[in-house]
Write a protein that holds these residues in place. Structure first.
Motif, PDB file in Angstrom:
ATOM      1  N   ALA A 128       0.695  -1.145   0.050  1.00  0.00           N
ATOM      2  CA  ALA A 128      -0.045   0.060  -0.152  1.00  0.00           C
ATOM      3  C   ALA A 128       0.824   1.358  -0.073  1.00  0.00           C
ATOM      4  O   ALA A 128       1.907   1.375   0.521  1.00  0.00           O
ATOM      5  N   SER A 129       0.328   2.491  -0.615  1.00  0.00           N
ATOM      6  CA  SER A 129       0.914   3.556  -0.689  1.00  0.00           C
ATOM      7  C   SER A 129       1.175   4.195   0.565  1.00  0.00           C
ATOM      8  O   SER A 129       0.188   4.000   1.740  1.00  0.00           O
ATOM      9  N   PRO A 130       1.825   5.181   0.988  1.00  0.00           N
ATOM     10  CA  PRO A 130       2.093   5.855   2.202  1.00  0.00           C
ATOM     11  C   PRO A 130       0.668   6.622   2.470  1.00  0.00           C
ATOM     12  O   PRO A 130       0.011   7.086   1.485  1.00  0.00           O
ATOM     13  N   ASP A 131       0.360   6.710   3.517  1.00  0.00           N
ATOM     14  CA  ASP A 131      -0.985   7.551   3.875  1.00  0.00           C
ATOM     15  C   ASP A 131      -0.627   8.815   3.631  1.00  0.00           C
ATOM     16  O   ASP A 131       0.154   9.376   3.752  1.00  0.00           O
ATOM     17  N   GLY A 132      -1.956   9.478   2.937  1.00  0.00           N
ATOM     18  CA  GLY A 132      -1.654  10.886   2.344  1.00  0.00           C
ATOM     19  C   GLY A 132      -1.168  11.066   0.914  1.00  0.00           C
ATOM     20  O   GLY A 132      -1.218  11.996   0.585  1.00  0.00           O
ATOM     21  N   THR A 133      -0.921  10.012   0.382  1.00  0.00           N
ATOM     22  CA  THR A 133      -0.445   9.927  -1.071  1.00  0.00           C
ATOM     23  C   THR A 133      -1.555  10.531  -2.061  1.00  0.00           C
ATOM     24  O   THR A 133      -2.685   9.938  -1.949  1.00  0.00           O
ATOM     25  N   THR A 134      -1.207  11.377  -2.885  1.00  0.00           N
ATOM     26  CA  THR A 134      -2.006  12.075  -3.768  1.00  0.00           C
ATOM     27  C   THR A 134      -1.563  11.642  -5.432  1.00  0.00           C
ATOM     28  O   THR A 134      -0.424  11.693  -5.379  1.00  0.00           O
ATOM     29  N   VAL A 135      -2.607  11.443  -6.052  1.00  0.00           N
ATOM     30  CA  VAL A 135      -2.337  11.642  -7.727  1.00  0.00           C
ATOM     31  C   VAL A 135      -3.116  12.778  -8.286  1.00  0.00           C
ATOM     32  O   VAL A 135      -4.205  12.879  -8.138  1.00  0.00           O
ATOM     33  N   PRO A 136      -2.325  13.886  -8.961  1.00  0.00           N
ATOM     34  CA  PRO A 136      -0.884  14.026  -8.597  1.00  0.00           C
ATOM     35  C   PRO A 136      -0.654  14.558  -7.205  1.00  0.00           C
ATOM     36  O   PRO A 136      -1.471  14.782  -6.442  1.00  0.00           O
ATOM     37  N   SER A 137       0.625  14.409  -6.730  1.00  0.00           N
ATOM     38  CA  SER A 137       1.928  14.490  -7.484  1.00  0.00           C
ATOM     39  C   SER A 137       2.539  13.204  -7.810  1.00  0.00           C
ATOM     40  O   SER A 137       3.453  12.525  -8.760  1.00  0.00           O
ATOM     41  N   ALA A 138       1.867  12.136  -7.224  1.00  0.00           N
ATOM     42  CA  ALA A 138       2.339  10.718  -7.300  1.00  0.00           C
ATOM     43  C   ALA A 138       1.526  10.309  -8.749  1.00  0.00           C
ATOM     44  O   ALA A 138       0.460  10.643  -9.150  1.00  0.00           O
ATOM     45  N   THR A 139       2.318   9.264  -9.268  1.00  0.00           N
ATOM     46  CA  THR A 139       1.422   8.834 -10.564  1.00  0.00           C
ATOM     47  C   THR A 139       0.777   7.762 -10.294  1.00  0.00           C
ATOM     48  O   THR A 139      -0.360   7.329 -11.218  1.00  0.00           O
ATOM     49  N   SER A 140       0.420   7.241  -9.139  1.00  0.00           N
ATOM     50  CA  SER A 140      -0.582   6.189  -8.744  1.00  0.00           C
ATOM     51  C   SER A 140      -0.595   5.905  -7.271  1.00  0.00           C
ATOM     52  O   SER A 140       0.219   6.477  -6.671  1.00  0.00           O
ATOM     53  N   ILE A 141      -1.761   5.172  -6.892  1.00  0.00           N
ATOM     54  CA  ILE A 141      -2.070   4.791  -5.547  1.00  0.00           C
ATOM     55  C   ILE A 141      -2.064   3.430  -5.386  1.00  0.00           C
ATOM     56  O   ILE A 141      -2.769   2.877  -6.307  1.00  0.00           O
ATOM     57  N   VAL A 142      -1.595   2.765  -4.409  1.00  0.00           N
ATOM     58  CA  VAL A 142      -1.706   1.406  -4.183  1.00  0.00           C
ATOM     59  C   VAL A 142      -2.519   1.093  -2.767  1.00  0.00           C
ATOM     60  O   VAL A 142      -2.171   1.701  -1.805  1.00  0.00           O
ATOM     61  N   ASP A 143      -3.766   0.507  -3.108  1.00  0.00           N
ATOM     62  CA  ASP A 143      -4.469   0.408  -1.803  1.00  0.00           C
ATOM     63  C   ASP A 143      -4.072  -0.845  -0.835  1.00  0.00           C
ATOM     64  O   ASP A 143      -3.212  -1.624  -1.267  1.00  0.00           O
ATOM     65  N   ASN A 144      -4.850  -1.067   0.040  1.00  0.00           N
ATOM     66  CA  ASN A 144      -4.384  -2.394   0.997  1.00  0.00           C
ATOM     67  C   ASN A 144      -4.980  -3.807   0.305  1.00  0.00           C
ATOM     68  O   ASN A 144      -4.373  -4.723   0.818  1.00  0.00           O
TER      69      ASN A 144
END
Length: 524
Positions: free
Chosen positions: A54-70
């Motif tokens: 899972a992505s770190p809590d608070g990750t956003t797209v953008p600026s990240a390119t993707s989010i990975v959930d639990n």
């Protein structure tokens, strides 16, 4: 003893709604995606599922390119569309941001609205990073926003109120917004306060933060009946043993009923205790037929009330309650399962009859005892009813009708109705502090003239309930103006309500819990 029909349930109303569409249209690409920052990223495909953390809590797209959930699902964003494992979400568009927060995926669209993914659909919400429901007493300024229990966000700009970014059309020149007791209040530049009701209206009121301390001496009370199998002296003795100083008993102007209540009044005057007289007039004549008009109801109750006050005044009775649960009469409440927070809960055609009866009782008492204190009682969360009487409104919204003014707000609060300091609304919505609301709106002392656990509860439960409720009531005496709380009742002839049996034998452990609390927490 036959008693009330309890509020069994309230129709649930969702505090959020299913997202049908988040905005306008737009195209989607396959194989690759252009993110909102202008970059191009590869769209994850389903084969990656289960291989990522899972992505770190608070990750956003953008600026990240993707989010990975639990669940190791990969979320991406392209041209305003959301993709989950490379598959386009069919129910969202015009999305400008994805957010991973607290174990959930959120989206923000071009209108700045937020939605949370539930696993099957999207529901409206606020930006979860705002922190949830505001602390009681939060004010703007100095705070920059308020979040209520339904997850609505309130802000204030240039004297105007905004709810979820939409300007309130009924407010201007606002100097402060306040979240208090589960309600939104505003203060105008002239110092006047208003409270927002569930009718989406603003009602004039006082600053709810100002404490109202009720007069001491009558806090512990209990209900009884004129036809109990006890002498007045036995009643006085029973109350003194329990720690009660106030006794609520009802009657109408008949020789049998009134003579017995007069005898009680004499005994209570001698004992320096308080007899609180309920005038049991209502919407019907002696044959059980509804009065034909407001004036007919007024005249009948005026005559009876004046006669009762004339009989009781010489014996020190100075407080009266005008009517018993009239807002819950089948001719008035349209659906007994409603909480009473909407004008539409009540019968418009019969409303004047109830108003006339209450006005008649008040005026009849005051004609004999101008200085007497009169109360009007309500049930469950009937603030729409109390507001309509106070302001001179009908359930259909029309105004300009006779207003009703009382010296004491009285309420009934049984276990099925919920905690009176966090009581539910129509739809069983988020609770609010009812005594606090009444303090701000009416500015008079508050009495809970009937309260108890459900009749089917056992005495172990009832004992605990008594201790818990008395603790809440006692703590609010000096802030919410709670002058008296009257347990229902001294005896019911069985174990459904009474605290003693018909031979005055205590019902334990409930009796002991009440007695112990009163002894340990003096009414001063």
């Amino acid at each position: 003893m036959k008693r009330r029909q309890f509020l069994g349930c309230l129709t649930a109303a969702a505090s959020s709604y299913v997202l049908v569409a988040c905005g306008g249209g737009g195209g989607a690409s396959t194989g690759s995606a252009t993110n909102a920052a202008g970059g191009t990223t590869a769209v994850a495909n389903a084969s990656t599922t289960g291989t990522s953390t899972a992505s770190p809590d608070g990750t956003t797209v953008p600026s990240a390119t993707s989010i990975v959930d639990n669940g190791a699902n990969v979320w991406t964003l392209s041209n305003g569309y959301i993709y989950k494992n490379g598959v386009k979400d069919p129910n969202s568009y015009n999305v400008i941001m994805l957010l991973w927060y607290g174990g959930s995926v959120y989206q923000e669209n071009t209108s700045k609205a937020f939605y949370q993914y539930t696993g099957t659909t999207w529901i409206a919400c606020l930006d979860p990073r705002l922190g949830g429901t505001s602390a009681d007493g939060t004010a703007i300024p100095p705070a920059s926003y308020i979040i209520d229990k339904q997850n609505n966000q309130y802000t204030l700009s240039n004297g105007y109120i905004y709810k979820n970014g939409v300007k309130d059309p009924y407010s201007y020149n606002v100097s402060m917004l306040l979240w208090y007791g589960g309600m939104i209040y505003q203060e105008g530049t002239g110092g006047q306060f208003y409270v927002k009701t569930w009718m989406n209206t603003w009602k004039p009121c006082r600053d709810p933060r100002i404490n109202l301390a009720a007069t001491a001496g009558s806090f512990y009370g209990i209900n009884g009946h004129y036809d109990y199998p006890f002498t007045p002296t036995q009643v006085v003795t029973a109350l003194q043993a329990l720690g009660c100083t106030t006794y609520r008993v009802g009657c109408i102007n008949t020789s049998t009923q009134l003579s017995r209540v007069v005898a009680l009044a004499k005994a209570f005057q001698t004992a320096n205790m308080t007899l609180f007289s309920l005038l049991d007039y209502g919407l019907r004549d002696s044959t059980g037929t509804l009065f034909t008009s407001e004036s007919a109801a007024y005249s009948a109750s005026y005559t009876g009330a004046a006669a009762i006050a004339t009989a009781l005044a010489p014996y020190g009775v100075t407080m009266y309650e005008c009517g018993n649960e009239l807002t819950r009469d089948p001719a008035i409440i349209l659906n007994s399962a409603t909480a009473g927070t909407s004008n539409a809960d009540f019968n418009n055609a019969n409303w004047p009859i109830m108003r006339g009866s209450i006005r008649g009782m008040i005026d009849g008492i005051k004609s004999v005892q101008p200085g007497a204190k009169v109360g009007v009682n309500f049930c469950v969360a009937d603030i729409a009813a109390s507001d309509m009487l106070w302001d001179g409104f009908q359930p259909d919204g029309s105004g300009g009708h006779p207003t009703v003014r009382w010296d004491i707000t009285t309420w009934h609060n049984y276990q099925p109705y919920g905690d009176i300091f966090n009581v539910g609304t129509d739809g069983a919505g988020p609770g609010f502090n009812l005594p606090s609301y009444c303090k701000a709106r009416y500015g008079v002392p508050f009495m809970i003239t009937e309260w108890n656990a459900s009749p089917e509860q056992n005495e172990t439960f009832r004992s605990t309930y008594v201790t818990q409720q008395l603790g809440e009531f006692y703590a609010a005496r000096k802030t919410q103006g709670i002058q008296s709380v009257m347990y229902y009742e001294l005896t019911s002839g069985d174990y459904t309500y009474g605290i003693v049996l018909d031979d005055l034998t205590p019902i334990q452990p409930t009796y002991g819990s009440f007695q112990s609390f009163a002894k340990s927490n003096p009414d001063n």
